[in-house]
Design an enzyme around this catalytic site. Structure first.
Site, PDB file in Angstrom:
ATOM      1  N   ALA A   1      11.135  27.134   9.011  1.00  0.00           N
ATOM      2  CA  ALA A   1      11.552  26.015   8.152  1.00  0.00           C
ATOM      3  C   ALA A   1      12.184  26.546   6.872  1.00  0.00           C
ATOM      4  O   ALA A   1      11.966  27.689   6.475  1.00  0.00           O
ATOM      5  CB  ALA A   1      10.340  25.135   7.828  1.00  0.00           C
ATOM      6  N   ASP A   2      12.947  25.667   6.243  1.00  0.00           N
ATOM      7  CA  ASP A   2      13.507  25.970   4.923  1.00  0.00           C
ATOM      8  C   ASP A   2      13.642  24.663   4.158  1.00  0.00           C
ATOM      9  O   ASP A   2      13.963  23.629   4.741  1.00  0.00           O
ATOM     10  CB  ASP A   2      14.876  26.645   5.041  1.00  0.00           C
ATOM     11  CG  ASP A   2      15.334  27.166   3.689  1.00  0.00           C
ATOM     12  OD1 ASP A   2      14.767  28.170   3.223  1.00  0.00           O
ATOM     13  OD2 ASP A   2      16.225  26.543   3.082  1.00  0.00           O
TER      14      ASP A   2
END
Length: 195
Positions: free
Chosen positions: A76-77
């Site tokens: 994720a970011d």
């Protein structure tokens, strides 16, 4: 729950203690694996939600050669977006202060891109939350930066920290997305996962 995942080894590809905490809340067994120095740059032409999705996929692709046949990797970011500008993690104290001053008294978007990857397939999605900040005083910003050192956080703040208590006037969307992982949406994608 999530019986469809019983034959997978779930791996969280993240150093974030908040993502680890949030994924733990789904009551699934997983391990954390992190690679050093993954390139988090992105093409300048990308817009808003395309940025965290691109980076989440890039993180996943860095792990591809290390994955086993039964691995399901979660990467994720998160970015903060305000008036066409991306606010990622601050470079230093001055940058953190500049970012928090920019967010002060305004409503910004928090976008998290998530990527699910196995040897057979990859699925990416994103979540958006709107956060309304109160007008922050300079001494409040300085206090927060000195005491909480928000250098590993997009937008230079953690919504679950002191500044969230005193600065967030309102929030639309997932609170957990603002923390760094939209767990409800992730749960729905995991529930439907099959190779």
């Amino acid at each position: 729950m999530l019986e469809n995942l019983k034959n997978y080894k779930i791996v969280l590809g993240s150093n974030s203690p908040r993502r680890k905490e949030l994924l733990s809340g789904l009551d699934i067994d997983f391990e954390v694996k992190t690679l050093p120095d993954i390139d988090e740059s992105y093409p300048i032409k990308l817009w808003k939600e395309e940025i965290p999705v691109y980076i989440a996929k890039a993180k996943a692709n860095a792990y591809r050669d290390l994955m086993e046949d039964d691995t399901l990797l979660i990467t994720a970011d998160t970015i903060v977006w305000l008036a066409g500008e991306v606010f990622g993690k601050p470079k230093d104290k001055e940058d953190a202060k500049r970012i928090l001053q920019a967010l002060s008294g305004k409503t910004h978007e928090v976008l998290t891109g998530v990527c699910l990857t196995s040897k057979q397939k990859q699925k990416a999605f994103y979540a958006v939350s709107m956060v309304k900040f109160a007008q922050l005083e300079e001494e409040e910003i300085d206090y927060y930066i000195e005491k909480y050192l928000p250098f590993d956080k997009a937008g230079s703040y953690g919504v679950q920290d002191w500044i969230g208590y005193i600065g967030v006037e309102g929030l639309t969307g997932s609170f957990y997305n603002v923390m760094g992982l939209p767990v409800r949406m992730l749960y729905m994608y995991l529930k439907e996962w099959e190779d």
